[in-house]
Design an enzyme around this catalytic site. Structure first.
Site, PDB file in Angstrom:
ATOM      1  CB  CYS B  50      -0.962   0.011   1.148  1.00 52.64           C
ATOM      2  SG  CYS B  50      -0.140  -0.640   2.686  1.00 52.64           S
ATOM      3  CG  ASN B  51       3.106   2.824   2.699  1.00 50.93           C
ATOM      4  OD1 ASN B  51       2.012   3.457   2.614  1.00 50.93           O
ATOM      5  ND2 ASN B  51       3.279   1.984   3.967  1.00 50.93           N
ATOM      6  CG  HIS B  99      15.004   1.364  -3.628  1.00 47.71           C
ATOM      7  ND1 HIS B  99      14.794   2.572  -3.195  1.00 47.71           N
ATOM      8  CD2 HIS B  99      14.057   0.476  -3.768  1.00 47.71           C
ATOM      9  CE1 HIS B  99      13.555   2.326  -3.042  1.00 47.71           C
ATOM     10  NE2 HIS B  99      13.013   1.418  -3.407  1.00 47.71           N
ATOM     11  CB  SER B 109       8.682   0.770   6.411  1.00 44.65           C
ATOM     12  OG  SER B 109       9.205  -0.281   5.615  1.00 44.65           O
ATOM     13  CD  GLU B 114       6.343  -2.241   7.420  1.00 46.57           C
ATOM     14  OE1 GLU B 114       5.665  -2.808   8.197  1.00 46.57           O
ATOM     15  OE2 GLU B 114       6.239  -1.926   6.170  1.00 46.57           O
ATOM     16  CD  GLN B 116       3.003  -5.675   9.212  1.00 48.37           C
ATOM     17  OE1 GLN B 116       3.659  -4.581   9.292  1.00 48.37           O
ATOM     18  NE2 GLN B 116       2.191  -6.068  10.230  1.00 48.37           N
ATOM     19  N   GLY B 189     -15.693   0.225  31.981  1.00 45.15           N
ATOM     20  CA  GLY B 189     -16.135   1.290  31.233  1.00 45.15           C
ATOM     21  C   GLY B 189     -16.345   0.913  29.608  1.00 45.15           C
ATOM     22  N   GLY B 191     -16.323   2.601  26.838  1.00 47.27           N
ATOM     23  CA  GLY B 191     -15.896   3.723  25.816  1.00 47.27           C
ATOM     24  C   GLY B 191     -15.250   3.014  24.637  1.00 47.27           C
TER      25      GLY B 191
END
Lengths: 274, 451
Positions: B50-51, B99, B109, B114, B116, B189, B191
């Site tokens: 996605c990047n 690269h 990244s 990260e 993945q 809670g 929330g």
């Protein structure tokens, strides 16, 4: 003879600490390799001494410590194999190197005193050595527990947080080492008492046998140890003394074990001056 | 043979453009097939996340391939070339390796380190292998990149430490309890924040998640949203606190709902069982002094955010070490790449020897019984292989040193001495076979030649 393993243990200790700090895979492997090499060399040394004297070297303080270091090395290596975790080596292997320097610089030849023959004596000494090796592991695990505990409590997640297994794992490893150690300590002490009783008969004139009583420093301190570890095994967790307090207890227990193993043996020999 | 990379990433292109140049929409096999049909490159691979969307190719003519790849990107996705061009970057030869190794290591990244991306690089390679568009050069390039990625992960702390509050909470819980399976989580809670953290815990396989709220209806609804969680009425708070390992407080209460004295009474029957309290409410739900109790680990939202910041800073400090590892791996890849410079000569030399051997065998052929013929064929083949083994290795080693003049002089001499034809291996398969061939032990199933 004891110098070879010492040098290799020192190298392994440096590699373990380096690996702990920098986490380079190659260094970690080298550390394990050095440890294995040291233990193998040590096995050879102990084997030679066994051939010479006819029994495992443990009848004087130097060889006792040497055998203890060897046992500790074997025990730690098994732990590393089982847990695939090298972090603890940075604590245990330096201790091994430090202790091994005693037999290396004060070698004492094995004697074959008639009084020391017989299976019970062998059981007595080897159980106690095994117990002490377990307590050494427990102590080092306890120390790492406290280091990690403090980091998490202080909310500063840094050096040890990134390197040590979880508190829960450390705590149960500590507990297991203590239980195993306690069992062998008990066996060692019981067999010691029985053997001393037999020795009263066949070596009644020996001054060392005569001084085997609760007032003897080595026996007394061993009993104190037994008291501490019994408390830790049976009582501590019931009154909420798990976790950090248990870790402190195992450090205290091992400090006393070390006291018994080194200074008392050298300066207050008493009944165990073999 | 040259390596060429053409692509766009989060560093050069806005998200709406990246979305339009996403290869996953039509699938990698289709893209690889379309790219191979253009014939501008010998080997191709496509890395699409996605990047980033990147084309890796091995080609003979750089300028031609460069133009073709940009055109392919715009035509395949139906994006105007003029719009696309300013966002495209490209690299050649060793820069391509550098690269890709940086990408695989997580250095390129959005969130540095990260985890993945290494898997995505592996997927890109696997897709190219399946589509049969990867050859010896790209195979080697990608395998080196896996190695670089693994080394960076193992030898640096680049990927260590959670970089979001929810993950930081989970990571802490794991550091306290080890495995979270069998642990119980209580969310106080109903929330949104509490729900989110509980979801993260749930994904770690915790045994039980219970939601407790002053309004039973809210609790039930949140429990349903999490799935597999249960709701409990407010009266059971103390009981649940006693049996839970991890407590997440996220109520809107104005005053603390858990005081130090309260937590102390809860801890009594627990003995030394640890309690991890995550207070993500604002204002706080738990008195900070409760964290002083033995075996209580109290973290509020600020503490978690601080650890996230620390982790990000620590990752930043590891970048230099990771870059050094990448540089080492690029140097190793370079050695391999250079050693290929000797391959045409090696192939020609082998061809020459093989031709001579075949010709001599042919002359013998009709005078010999079949089994003897096979035997002689095998023996002569082995002799030739063994004779050529050392020159082959020496030549490759010479190529690996990168001394181009020395290599040229040697190949020139060999060409003249043996009257070699200027052989250019026609297919990449031949190259690959050539570079991996070794003398096999004798005997082996004989190959019959001649009639």
């Amino acid at each position: 003879m004891e110098f070879g393993p010492l040098v290799v243990y020192l190298a392994a200790a440096v590699a373990y600490v380096w690996h702990f700090a920098r986490r380079q895979r190659g260094v970690g492997r080298a550390a394990t390799a050095a440890l294995v090499a040291g233990v193998l060399w040590h096995t050879f040394v102990i084997g030679m001494q066994t051939m010479e004297s006819g029994h495992v070297p443990m009848t004087n303080q130097s060889s006792l410590i040497s055998t203890f270091v060897w046992l500790l090395g074997v025990a730690y290596f098994c732990t590393e194999l089982a847990s695939d975790e090298r972090a603890m080596g940075a604590f245990i292997v330096p201790l091994m190197a430090a202790l091994q320097s005693i037999p290396a610089f004060h070698p004492v030849a094995e004697e074959r005193a008639a009084i020391l023959q017989g299976p019970l004596f062998q059981v007595h000494v080897s159980s106690l050595l095994f117990a002490y090796a377990s307590f050494a592991l427990a102590c080092m695990i306890g120390v790492t527990y406290v280091l990690l505990f403090k980091e998490i409590k202080a909310k500063h997640l840094g050096f040890f947080y990134a390197r040590l297994p979880s508190l829960q794992v450390l705590d149960s490893m500590n507990q297991m080492a203590i239980v195993v150690g306690w069992i062998f300590l008990t066996i060692g002490m019981v067999s010691g008492v029985v053997w001393a009783g037999q020795a009263q008969v066949y070596a009644a004139g020996d001054s060392r046998v005569q001084s085997m009583s609760l007032a003897d420093p080595k026996i007394f301190v061993a009993l104190v140890c037994w008291g501490i570890y019994s408390f830790q095994v049976f009582a501590a967790r019931r009154i909420g003394w798990g976790g950090r307090r248990s870790a402190y207890l195992s450090a205290l227990g091992f400090a006393i074990v070390l006291l018994n193993l080194v200074p008392i043996s050298y300066f207050l020999p008493g009944s165990h001056a073999f | 043979m040259h390596l060429l990379l053409v692509g766009i990433s989060h560093r050069t292109a806005p998200v709406d453009l990246r979305e339009r140049v996403d290869f996953h929409a039509r699938g990698l096999p289709a893209a690889l097939g379309a790219l191979a049909q253009r014939g501008s490159a010998r080997e191709t691979a496509v890395l699409s996340t996605c990047n980033r969307a990147e084309l890796y190719v091995a080609c003979e003519h750089l300028d031609h391939a460069r133009v073709e790849l940009v055109r392919f990107l715009s035509e395949f996705h139906g994006v105007d070339g003029v719009e696309l061009k300013p966002h495209i970057y490209e690299s050649v030869d060793l820069d391509v390796a550098q690269h890709l190794f940086r990408v695989a290591a997580g250095l390129d990244s959005l969130v540095v380190g990260e985890p993945q991306i290494l898997g995505q690089v592996k997927d890109a390679h696997a897709a190219a292998v399946t589509a049969k568009t990867a050859g010896p050069v790209l195979n080697r390039l990608f395998h080196f990149s896996f190695g670089a990625g693994k080394r960076v992960r193992a030898e640096t702390a680049l990927g260590s430490g959670a970089v979001s509050v929810s993950f930081a909470a989970v990571a802490l819980a794991r550091k306290i309890f080890g495995d979270l399976k069998g642990r119980s989580v209580l969310v106080v809670g109903a929330g949104e924040m509490g729900k989110l953290t509980a979801l993260h815990m749930k994904s770690q396989g915790v045994h039980r998640v219970t939601i407790i709220s002053r309004t039973m209806g809210h609790a039930a609804r949140t429990a349903e949203a999490i799935g597999g969680a249960s709701a409990a009425p407010w009266e059971e708070l103390d009981d649940l606190l006693g049996t839970s390992d991890i407590v997440i407080t996220a109520t809107g209460a104005a005053a603390p709902i858990l005081t130090k004295a309260h937590v102390e009474t809860i801890m009594k029957p627990r003995r030394s069982r640890a309690l991890f309290i995550i207070d993500i409410a604002l204002p706080r739900d738990v008195e900070p002094a409760a964290g002083e109790i033995e075996q209580v680990f109290l973290y509020n939202i600020d503490d978690l955010q601080a650890t996230v910041q620390e982790n990000l800073a620590r990752r930043g400090n590891e970048v230099a070490r990771a870059e050094a590892i990448v540089a080492e791996e690029v140097a190793k890849f370079n050695l391999w790449l250079r050693s290929r410079g000797a391959i045409p000569t090696v192939v020609a030399l082998r061809q020459r020897f093989e031709d001579i051997r075949k010709a001599e065998l042919q002359r013998l052929d009709y005078r010999l019984p079949t089994d003897a013929r096979a035997r002689i064929d095998e023996v002569t083949r082995l002799i030739v292989e063994k004779l050529l083994l050392t020159p082959t290795e020496q030549l490759k080693a010479l190529g690996a040193t990168g001394d181009v003049e020395q290599l040229a002089a040697s190949t020139e001499t060999l060409t003249r001495l043996f009257d070699l034809a200027p052989a250019q291996p026609s297919t990449t398969e031949e190259l690959e076979r050539e570079s991996s061939e070794r003398v096999k032990p004798f005997p082996r199933p004989s190959t019959k030649t001649g009639r």
